[in-house]
Design a protein around this motif. Structure first.
Motif, PDB file in Angstrom:
ATOM      1  N   ALA A   1      62.129  26.036 -37.137  1.00 41.43           N
ATOM      2  CA  ALA A   1      60.858  26.359 -36.511  1.00 41.43           C
ATOM      3  C   ALA A   1      60.624  26.119 -35.151  1.00 41.43           C
ATOM      4  CB  ALA A   1      59.688  25.960 -37.225  1.00 41.43           C
ATOM      5  N   PHE A   2      60.460  26.790 -34.069  1.00 44.47           N
ATOM      6  CA  PHE A   2      59.636  26.290 -32.701  1.00 44.47           C
ATOM      7  C   PHE A   2      57.755  26.330 -33.001  1.00 44.47           C
ATOM      8  CE2 PHE A   2      63.981  27.962 -29.695  1.00 44.47           C
ATOM      9  CZ  PHE A   2      63.983  26.991 -30.759  1.00 44.47           C
ATOM     10  N   VAL A   3      57.227  25.495 -32.512  1.00 48.05           N
ATOM     11  CA  VAL A   3      56.067  25.330 -32.532  1.00 48.05           C
ATOM     12  C   VAL A   3      55.539  25.325 -31.822  1.00 48.05           C
ATOM     13  CG1 VAL A   3      53.830  24.190 -33.070  1.00 48.05           C
ATOM     14  CG2 VAL A   3      55.785  24.987 -34.407  1.00 48.05           C
ATOM     15  N   PHE A   4      54.563  26.215 -30.365  1.00 48.66           N
ATOM     16  CA  PHE A   4      54.026  25.890 -29.258  1.00 48.66           C
ATOM     17  C   PHE A   4      52.916  26.386 -29.394  1.00 48.66           C
ATOM     18  CE2 PHE A   4      57.822  28.842 -29.398  1.00 48.66           C
ATOM     19  CZ  PHE A   4      58.973  28.735 -28.265  1.00 48.66           C
ATOM     20  N   GLY A   5      52.285  25.437 -28.261  1.00 51.20           N
ATOM     21  CA  GLY A   5      50.978  25.891 -28.005  1.00 51.20           C
ATOM     22  C   GLY A   5      50.371  25.437 -26.873  1.00 51.20           C
ATOM     23  N   SER A   6      49.142  25.400 -26.415  1.00 47.90           N
ATOM     24  CA  SER A   6      48.469  25.321 -24.803  1.00 47.90           C
ATOM     25  C   SER A   6      46.993  24.938 -25.251  1.00 47.90           C
ATOM     26  CB  SER A   6      48.918  26.592 -23.991  1.00 47.90           C
ATOM     27  OG  SER A   6      48.537  27.520 -23.964  1.00 47.90           O
ATOM     28  N   THR A   7      46.616  24.248 -23.924  1.00 50.69           N
ATOM     29  CA  THR A   7      44.893  24.365 -23.681  1.00 50.69           C
ATOM     30  C   THR A   7      44.949  24.981 -23.062  1.00 50.69           C
ATOM     31  OG1 THR A   7      44.871  22.837 -21.858  1.00 50.69           O
ATOM     32  CG2 THR A   7      45.638  21.048 -23.756  1.00 50.69           C
ATOM     33  N   SER A   8      45.365  26.328 -22.718  1.00 47.77           N
ATOM     34  CA  SER A   8      44.982  27.491 -21.961  1.00 47.77           C
ATOM     35  C   SER A   8      43.687  27.938 -22.390  1.00 47.77           C
ATOM     36  CB  SER A   8      46.185  28.356 -22.086  1.00 47.77           C
ATOM     37  OG  SER A   8      47.857  28.060 -21.276  1.00 47.77           O
ATOM     38  N   LYS A   9      43.066  28.179 -22.916  1.00 48.87           N
ATOM     39  CA  LYS A   9      42.186  28.398 -23.763  1.00 48.87           C
ATOM     40  C   LYS A   9      41.197  27.856 -24.310  1.00 48.87           C
ATOM     41  CE  LYS A   9      43.044  33.419 -24.290  1.00 48.87           C
ATOM     42  NZ  LYS A   9      44.657  33.749 -23.686  1.00 48.87           N
ATOM     43  N   ILE A  10      41.899  26.164 -24.312  1.00 46.19           N
ATOM     44  CA  ILE A  10      40.561  24.776 -24.362  1.00 46.19           C
ATOM     45  C   ILE A  10      39.735  24.765 -22.829  1.00 46.19           C
ATOM     46  CG2 ILE A  10      40.689  22.733 -25.485  1.00 46.19           C
ATOM     47  CD1 ILE A  10      43.098  23.858 -27.339  1.00 46.19           C
ATOM     48  N   THR A  11      40.676  24.322 -21.882  1.00 52.37           N
ATOM     49  CA  THR A  11      40.282  23.739 -20.470  1.00 52.37           C
ATOM     50  C   THR A  11      40.746  25.227 -19.986  1.00 52.37           C
ATOM     51  OG1 THR A  11      42.189  22.796 -20.868  1.00 52.37           O
ATOM     52  CG2 THR A  11      40.910  21.500 -21.321  1.00 52.37           C
ATOM     53  N   PHE A  12      40.738  24.872 -18.841  1.00 58.13           N
ATOM     54  CA  PHE A  12      41.319  25.644 -17.357  1.00 58.13           C
ATOM     55  C   PHE A  12      42.559  26.587 -18.033  1.00 58.13           C
ATOM     56  CE2 PHE A  12      39.720  22.686 -14.095  1.00 58.13           C
ATOM     57  CZ  PHE A  12      38.118  23.344 -14.689  1.00 58.13           C
ATOM     58  N   ALA A  13      42.865  28.058 -18.430  1.00 56.68           N
ATOM     59  CA  ALA A  13      43.775  28.755 -18.357  1.00 56.68           C
ATOM     60  C   ALA A  13      44.851  29.062 -17.396  1.00 56.68           C
ATOM     61  CB  ALA A  13      43.064  30.161 -18.403  1.00 56.68           C
ATOM     62  N   GLY A  14      44.140  28.675 -16.388  1.00 56.67           N
ATOM     63  CA  GLY A  14      45.429  28.074 -15.272  1.00 56.67           C
ATOM     64  C   GLY A  14      46.044  27.286 -14.650  1.00 56.67           C
ATOM     65  N   ALA A  15      45.461  26.258 -15.763  1.00 58.93           N
ATOM     66  CA  ALA A  15      45.579  24.696 -15.251  1.00 58.93           C
ATOM     67  C   ALA A  15      46.116  24.023 -16.761  1.00 58.93           C
ATOM     68  CB  ALA A  15      44.666  24.611 -13.699  1.00 58.93           C
ATOM     69  N   GLY A  16      46.218  24.651 -17.247  1.00 61.31           N
ATOM     70  CA  GLY A  16      46.347  23.726 -18.434  1.00 61.31           C
ATOM     71  C   GLY A  16      47.569  22.450 -18.446  1.00 61.31           C
ATOM     72  N   VAL A  17      48.159  22.347 -19.665  1.00 59.46           N
ATOM     73  CA  VAL A  17      49.509  21.815 -20.576  1.00 59.46           C
ATOM     74  C   VAL A  17      49.556  22.670 -21.959  1.00 59.46           C
ATOM     75  CG1 VAL A  17      50.265  19.541 -21.211  1.00 59.46           C
ATOM     76  CG2 VAL A  17      48.064  19.782 -19.750  1.00 59.46           C
ATOM     77  N   GLY A  18      50.826  23.011 -21.566  1.00 64.70           N
ATOM     78  CA  GLY A  18      51.316  23.360 -22.472  1.00 64.70           C
ATOM     79  C   GLY A  18      52.065  22.820 -23.505  1.00 64.70           C
ATOM     80  N   PHE A  19      52.603  22.816 -24.759  1.00 66.68           N
ATOM     81  CA  PHE A  19      53.632  22.374 -25.862  1.00 66.68           C
ATOM     82  C   PHE A  19      54.794  22.757 -26.451  1.00 66.68           C
ATOM     83  CE2 PHE A  19      49.563  20.246 -25.110  1.00 66.68           C
ATOM     84  CZ  PHE A  19      49.271  19.189 -24.619  1.00 66.68           C
ATOM     85  N   PHE A  20      55.389  22.271 -27.203  1.00 67.09           N
ATOM     86  CA  PHE A  20      56.891  22.407 -27.679  1.00 67.09           C
ATOM     87  C   PHE A  20      56.951  21.739 -28.253  1.00 67.09           C
ATOM     88  CE2 PHE A  20      61.356  21.876 -28.981  1.00 67.09           C
ATOM     89  CZ  PHE A  20      61.094  23.699 -29.134  1.00 67.09           C
TER      90      PHE A  20
END
Length: 422
Positions: A246-265
């Motif tokens: 499994a490669f798990v991905f997520g981000s804060t793009s639709k949590i905070t700022f879409a253009g200035a969030g944090v991505g996760f792996f």
């Protein structure tokens, strides 16, 4: 799907639809339902980020203004370990985009040997990915970018058809991966059942380096008071003897700022080491200033949940409006069915077979821009020409309602024309 009308009623219904469309086209509309972007009001909820961070030192003493820290701030990883179902020490916090991380994983798999692989993907004759449909067009675009062959797999209410998936991965070693949006899928809103997740984890694959690209983009994006919970894929893979699957991905793009969030792996320790080593060749560390401001703004997992409750208060009325208008205008006509998701950013509209492209074209002529028909399928080819993705998030409520009323006019017009052979 068949239209529910008598031969006697069809001429009148078609005539009414044509009059309604003429009125619609005369309104001079300029409405856009193409992308699932946060609305300005949603972005305003995170305005406090612009006054942060309050300093430049992380809890462990790291000066976030400087180089280093390829794995990201441990405290932020700890918050999203809970959200993404990944142990914090197996989670990377990166730049502003999880899509960027998916891109990098594909590039690194093509150019370097992954844990469990016999060779680089670039050295193999064929690379195939399974694509549950309807699905996310940017996943498909990545495959096209790198010449990865795509095979469509049908979705049902529990996720991808696992009988099909298990057969394909077992019989062909060229099948190296599957795209999955496991919670509130884009665009159907389906959440994977526990059995589906378990079968993905334990299935036998012909390729030793098979990977599940688990894009948990909507992990925290609920539209109801009862959030959907999905099974822990990473843990199930480890229990099934496939810890690197499994490669798990997520981000804060639709949590905070879409253009200035944090991505996760997130993944196994071996995969995390593999990605970190490869990333070290292209970066000396992520934007830790942005990570620190997110840490101070969100504080903890409960802070994320509270913030998403505020997001839900803005989004839920829009999704309710979509359901109401579709029911009022198309219910009982036999011209369409649609999803009623418990979370995420999209509604899937299924129109009469052979009509989706024409509905989208007629809507565009009337000033309502929709995602191109076919975008929900690999190579932009929906063989039934029936699926339309609706993105309710960005427009204001009044604008959304006008767009949805206009869309239903187009569905009625095209559907009745097809029934009449016009």
């Amino acid at each position: 799907m068949t239209t529910q009308m008598s031969d006697d009623s069809l001429p009148g219904l078609l005539d009414l639809a044509r009059r309604d469309y003429k009125d619609l086209a005369g309104q001079g509309l300029k409405l856009d339902l193409t992308r699932g972007k946060p609305a300005p009001e949603q972005l305003d909820l995170s305005e406090g980020l612009l006054d942060l961070p309050s300093g430049h030192t992380a809890a462990d003493g790291t000066d976030v203004r400087n180089y280093g820290g390829l794995r990201g701030l441990p405290e932020l990883r700890a918050i999203f370990a809970d959200v993404l179902q990944v142990p914090a020490d197996q989670l990377l916090a990166g730049g502003n985009s999880s899509l960027e991380m998916m891109h990098d994983c594909l590039v690194h798999a093509l150019l370097s040997v992954m844990p469990g692989a016999e060779s680089r993907w670039a050295d193999q004759e064929r690379i195939v990915f399974l694509c549950p449909v309807p699905g996310y067009d940017r996943h498909f675009a990545l495959c096209e970018r790198f010449g990865i062959e795509m095979v469509a797999v049908p979705m049902d209410g529990s996720g991808p058809d696992m009988d099909v998936v298990e057969r394909l991965v077992a019989e062909d070693a060229a099948v190296k991966g599957i795209w999955c949006v496991p919670k509130y899928s884009n665009p159907s809103g389906v959440s994977y059942s526990d059995e589906t997740v378990a079968r993905l984890a334990r299935m036998e694959t012909a390729a030793p380096d098979f990977r599940i690209f688990w894009d948990n983009a909507y992990a925290a994006h609920h539209l109801t008071d009862e959030p959907v919970e999905i099974a822990d894929l990473l843990a199930l893979c480890a229990e099934s003897g496939h810890p690197d699957r499994a490669f798990v991905f997520g981000s804060t793009s639709k949590i905070t700022f879409a253009g200035a969030g944090v991505g996760f792996f997130g993944s196994s320790a071996a995969n995390v080491d593999w990605l970190t080593a490869n990333n070290s060749k292209r970066s000396i560390g992520p934007d830790k200033v942005n990570q620190l401001r997110h840490l101070e703004f969100l504080r903890d997992a409960e802070g994320v949940r509270a913030h998403m409750d505020r997001q839900r208060a803005l989004l839920a009325p829009k999704f309710a409006a979509v359901q109401r208008i579709l029911s009022e205008e198309l219910g009982g006509t036999g011209l369409a069915t649609w999803t009623d998701p418990d979370g995420g950013y999209f509604v899937t509209l299924e129109v009469v077979e052979g009509c989706a492209k024409e509905v989208v074209r007629r809507a565009a002529e009337a000033g309502i821009v929709l995602t191109p028909a076919g975008a929900t399928h690999p190579y932009g080819d929906d063989p039934r020409d029936a699926t339309i993705r609706i993105a309710p998030s960005f427009p204001g409520l009044a604008e959304l309602e006008r767009a949805m009323h206009g869309l239903t006019v187009c569905v009625r017009l095209v559907g009745y024309e097809k029934a009449a052979g016009a």
